[in-house]
Design a protein around this motif. Sequence first.
Motif, short mmCIF file in Angstrom:
data_model
loop_
_atom_site.label_atom_id
_atom_site.label_comp_id
_atom_site.label_asym_id
_atom_site.label_seq_id
_atom_site.Cartn_x
_atom_site.Cartn_y
_atom_site.Cartn_z
N GLY A 22 0.82 -1.20 0.00
CA GLY A 22 0.00 0.00 0.00
C GLY A 22 0.85 1.25 0.00
O GLY A 22 2.07 1.20 -0.07
N ASP A 24 1.10 5.47 1.72
CA ASP A 24 0.61 6.35 2.77
C ASP A 24 0.21 7.69 2.17
O ASP A 24 0.17 7.84 0.94
CB ASP A 24 1.65 6.51 3.88
CG ASP A 24 2.93 7.16 3.39
OD1 ASP A 24 2.99 7.58 2.21
OD2 ASP A 24 3.88 7.25 4.18
N PRO A 50 -3.04 -0.06 6.59
CA PRO A 50 -4.09 0.87 7.01
C PRO A 50 -4.73 1.54 5.80
O PRO A 50 -4.08 1.81 4.80
CB PRO A 50 -3.35 1.89 7.88
CG PRO A 50 -1.93 1.77 7.51
CD PRO A 50 -1.72 0.37 7.04
N SER A 51 -6.02 1.81 5.94
CA SER A 51 -6.73 2.47 4.84
C SER A 51 -6.41 3.96 4.85
O SER A 51 -5.85 4.49 5.81
CB SER A 51 -8.24 2.25 4.99
OG SER A 51 -8.69 2.91 6.15
N ILE A 52 -6.79 4.63 3.78
CA ILE A 52 -6.56 6.07 3.68
C ILE A 52 -7.32 6.79 4.79
O ILE A 52 -6.81 7.74 5.39
CB ILE A 52 -7.00 6.59 2.29
CG1 ILE A 52 -6.14 5.96 1.19
CG2 ILE A 52 -6.93 8.10 2.23
CD1 ILE A 52 -4.67 6.33 1.26
N GLU A 53 -8.54 6.32 5.11
CA GLU A 53 -9.31 6.95 6.18
C GLU A 53 -8.58 6.83 7.52
O GLU A 53 -8.54 7.77 8.31
CB GLU A 53 -10.70 6.31 6.29
CG GLU A 53 -11.62 6.57 5.12
CD GLU A 53 -11.36 5.63 3.95
OE1 GLU A 53 -10.76 4.54 4.16
OE2 GLU A 53 -11.72 5.99 2.82
N GLU A 54 -7.99 5.65 7.78
CA GLU A 54 -7.23 5.47 9.02
C GLU A 54 -6.01 6.39 9.06
O GLU A 54 -5.68 6.96 10.10
CB GLU A 54 -6.79 4.01 9.17
CG GLU A 54 -7.91 3.07 9.48
CD GLU A 54 -7.44 1.62 9.51
OE1 GLU A 54 -7.97 0.87 10.34
OE2 GLU A 54 -6.54 1.25 8.72
#
Length: 140
Positions: A22, A24, A50-54
């Motif tokens: 992924g 960041d 981690p997702s973009i929202e996280e």
Amino acid sequence: MAQVWKMLSRVFRVGHARYLVGRDLANNAYYELPSLSGSQDPRHTRRAAPSIEELVKDVERQQLVLHNAHILETRERARQAEKELQREHQHALAIEAQKQQAQQRDLLRAQQDLELAAQSTQAPDTTIHATTVQPQRRGE
């Protein structure tokens, strides 16, 4: 042959192949390097990136922590400044008290000097006082 091995290692996730996991918020790429030994410590790792929202929430949390730290630092500086002002005020009061004590001491000495001067100008004392005379040795 090398390209075939590389393609097979990617498909079956073996060897030293890297897999994009992924990115960041700063667009840094993160890769997975698979390990067959199993000696890695899995307690502090995540299975999924981690997702973009996280990531956005984490950046917001970091900004909030920095903001709160700034508020606490400002309060501490104000408390230290207030403490310093109190210390300066107490110091000024102590100096003023010392000056007053010195003035009172000077006044008392002046009164005592006046009393001694008044006593010396009065009639001489005609009473006889007993005194002790110490003999002196010869040669002194």
